[in-house]
Every structure is written in structure tokens, then in C-alpha cells.
Write a protein that holds these residues in place. Structure first.
Motif: not given
Length: 442
Positions: A399-428
């Protein structure tokens, strides 16, 4: 390929999977009680995004349940056996917590709402320890296909509890006869019905003491004091055995991947109800698409995911799920731009249901593969708690992240998509180790 998948389907022809499915439902329902229903209740009462996000801290119990999980492996209840005895005891506690919640109001009893939410989370997370141990114990250790099948059935059950039963409150509160406190009485009754499944389930036949002696034979834990030896074997041996068997470096790699894998999904899930309401969807829309549609989609892809894991292996299942998880989060960014379009919501729910089911089935099978039978509940709880940690300690600040982005939900969801990438590196990086565990040399 289709013939191979149909052959995989035969693995599910076993009565044990019905009990695993029912236990999955019992594991999913509490997340409705202290998750989506509570979030919607608080949102309707006008609480801020940050305050609702902070209520998610109660889920931190799921991240810490490994601390008392050794007791679930060593202390046998007086009735129903090692696994079922613990399960039904915790189910009684969950039902009583719901009854208490039904007597409260959000405007005057906010502290007690948080307190009883914590109590439900505590009982639920302890129930999960016993359920996970049951699922691993009931399948033969050499039956790797059975582990994948059990993981898919458990996931389908969890989503039946969370999505199927979780849709009902949202329809009820749109009628003049129900409000959120009344819903908790129905949830308590649902848990009471699920207790019948616990009574009818078959207790796993495991030679636990013999397995324990074998597991700790190469770990120096014995002392002259019998009580101190029991404490060491109960609290230290499960974790020591995991690191000794895998080596410290590989064990830490496993744990780090598990921690990172579902962080992006957790951030999205924690704010999804708030997002739906802010963007303009009704409670009925949420019940129909986010719950009911997601329920059926998830059940379908849970079973398909299990068959794919059986046919192609857990590594490919995890990698496919991770890539799809990032893509599905971008669908929600699209909704944020277009507004409350139910057609787009349905499409996003279908894609999200596929990724949630597929990723959960693969992760549950992966963690089950890493467990030693002598400490199945403890070691699974250790690794599953790390998976939940991202959803609780980190996602509580969503919730603080969304507030820090001034309620920009699109940018919030893009950020959550990028959060997946480090785990895929470790999986490989651990690809070969996973495939070795699935197909050990004879």
C-alpha cells in the motif's frame, strides 16, 4: 504429447487424492477470512490503502511457523493420529476465531479484529504444517509422479477454498440481508463441515522413529541427558539434516530461490481487492471474476500443471510459471489504463489463474521433493515459510508503494512483473540439481 498427458492423468486415480483435495480446501478458506473478505470489509469502512496493507502483517505467522513445526513432527495428539489430530485441533480454533469475528465491528473494534485475525492465522498456519506433512507422508517416497499429482490436487483444493467458497461472501454482502460480520458465521460453519473430511481421511502409515534414527545417525546430537537429546532431535535435527544432505551452498540456493519466486505475485495479490474497488468494479464483479472464474481456471490449470510436471519435470514447470507470472501482472497494468472493463478483467483473471496455479503446483512439488520423510512437516514448513515471507513482510508495504507512486496502478503492476526476474536467474543456476533430485542415479 496428448497421449503422454493422458497417461499422466492415470496417476490421479487414487482415493488418497480426495483427502488431499479436501485438506487443500481447509487450507485455503482461512485466507478468505483474514485476506479478501477482511480487506473488502475494511475498504467498505473507509480505511486507507496503507492501513489495509498493514493488516496483512498477520500473515507473517505463515512465515514463522517453521519455528514450532518440529513439534508437529514429534508430539502426537491423543486422538486421530500424528497428522489428523493436529489438523482437526487447529480447525476447531479457526472456527471459533470466525465466531468471535462475527461479533465485532470495524469502526469500534479494530484492535480486536486484528487480534482475532492473528489467532485465525496462527491456527491456520499450524494446520498447514500438519496438512503438508500429511500430503508428503501419504505418498510413497519413490513415487515422484505421485508427489506432482498430490501438489496439483492440493493446489486445486486450496483455490476451491479461497476462490470457490471465497466468492460467496461477495455475493451475499450485495444483498440487504448480509454484512461482513454475518459472513464470518458462514465461514465458521464451512470449517465445521470440512472437519468431517479430516475424520474420514486415512492416517499415513510412517515408521517415524526408524526414519528419525536413520536421519540423525550422522548428525552428532546425542547427549547423556535424554530430555536435551529429545530437544536437539526435535528442534535442531530437521534443519541440520537439510543442510548436511544438500551442502550449505546448495541449500542456501534452494532457499533463496523459494523466497524470491512469488514476491511479485504477492505484491499484486495484496492490493488486488483495493485496486478492483478503486478502479470501479462492484462486489458482484469481484465475486464473479476474481473468485468464481479464477476458481475454475485455477482448478483446470492445477491439474494440467501437475500432468505437465509429471511429463516434463519440475524445472520446466517452474520456469514456464515464472515467465507467465510476469506477463500476467502486465495484464493488470492494462486494466488500470482502460478502467472497469469486465471483459478485460475476465481475460486478466484467466491469465492470472493459469500462472498462480501452475507456479503453485510446481513450487509445492519442488519443496516436497526436498523434504526428508523423518521431518516432512518441519522441512516443508521451513521452505514454505520462506515462500510466504515475501507475501507478508515485504508485501505488507504494498500500500505504501502505491501511495509513493501517487496511485499509479499501471506503474505498480509493471514493477511487480520485474520482481519475478531475479528468481528466474537463481532457478537457471540450480537447474541441474533439480533434475538430479527428480531422477537420482540408480
Amino acid at each position: 504429447m496428448s497421449c503422454s498427458l493422458l497417461q499422466s492423468l492415470k496417476t490421479f486415480n487414487d482415493r488418497r487424492y480426495l483427502s488431499i483435495f479436501i485438506f487443500g480446501i481447509a487450507s485455503g478458506v482461512p485466507w478468505v477470512m483474514i485476506g479478501s473478505v477482511l480487506n473488502a470489509w475494511l475498504a467498505d469502512e473507509g480505511l486507507s490503502r496503507s492501513a489495509i496493507g498493514l493488516f496483512g502483517i498477520v500473515f507473517s505467522v505463515y512465515s514463522l511457523n517453521f519455528l514450532w513445526s518440529p513439534l508437529i513432527d514429534r508430539i502426537k495428539p491423543l486422538f486421530l493420529g500424528q497428522r489428523r489430530g493436529w489438523i482437526i485441533s487447529m480447525q476447531i480454533g479457526i472456527a471459533l476465531g470466525c465466531v468471535a469475528m462475527s461479533q465485532l465491528t470495524a469502526d469500534t473494534h479494530l484492535f480486536y479484529l486484528a487480534l482475532f485475525s492473528f489467532c485465525i492465522a496462527l491456527c491456520s498456519s499450524t494446520q498447514d504444517i500438519a496438512i503438508d506433512g500429511y500430503r508428503i507422508d501419504i505418498i510413497d517416497e519413490s513415487d515422484k509422479d505421485g508427489l506432482s499429482a498430490a501438489s496439483s490436487v492440493a493446489t486445486a483444493g486450496w483455490w476451491t477454498g479461497f476462490g470457490g467458497l471465497g466468492a460467496i461472501p461477495f455475493f451475499l454482502v450485495d444483498t440487504p440481508y448480509f454484512y461482513w460480520p454475518n459472513v464470518y458465521l458462514l465461514l465458521a460453519a464451512a470449517m465445521g463441515i470440512l472437519m468431517l473430511g479430516t475424520l474420514l481421511a486415512k492416517e499415513p502409515a510412517i515408521a517415524r522413529e526408524r526414519l528419525l534414527e536413520s536421519a540423525v545417525s550422522h548428525i552428532p546430537l546425542s547427549t547423556k541427558n535424554r530430555f536435551l537429546t529429545w530437544i536437539k532431535q526435535t528442534l535442531i535435527a530437521p534443519f541440520a539434516e537439510f543442510f548436511v544432505r544438500n551442502g550449505v551452498q546448495l541449500a542456501l540456493s534452494f532457499l533463496l530461490f523459494i523466497f524470491l519466486f512469488k514476491i511479485g505475485e504477492a505484491f499484486l495479490g495484496r492490493m488486488s481487492l483495493v485496486f478492483y474497488k478503486e478502479i470501479g468494479f462492484s462486489n458482484s464483479d469481484i465475486g464473479t471474476y476474481s473468485k468464481l472464474l479464477n476458481w475454475w481456471v485455477t482448478i483446470l490449470f492445477s491439474l494440467v500443471g501437475g500432468m505437465v510436471n509429471i511429463r516434463y519435470g519440475i524445472y520446466r514447470g517452474l520456469m514456464t510459471a515464472g515467465i507467465a507470472m510476469a506477463a500476467s501482472n502486465l495484464m493488470f497494468a492494462w486494466i488500470a489504463q482502460s478502467g472497469p472493463n469486465v471483459t478485460l478483467l475476465a481475460a486478466a483473471v484467466i491469465v492470472d489463474g493459469f500462472t498462480s496455479a501452475w507456479s503453485t503446483v510446481a513450487m509445492v512439488a519442488f519443496i516436497s521433493l526436498l523434504c526428508h520423510r523423518a521431518f516432512s512437516a518441519t522441512q516443508y514448513a521451513l521452505m514454505a515459510s520462506l515462500s510466504v515471507a515475501g507475501r507478508t513482510f515485504l508485501a505488507a508495504g504494498s500500500g505504501f508503494v502505491v501511495d509513493a507512486l501517487d496511485g499509479n496502478w499501471s506503474l505498480f503492476f509493471i514493477a511487480t512483473a520485474l520482481m519475478v526476474l531475479p528468481s528466474l536467474y537463481f532457478l537457471y543456476r540450480i537447474k541441474d540439481k533439480i533434475q538430479h533430485l527428480e531422477h537420482p542415479p540408480t
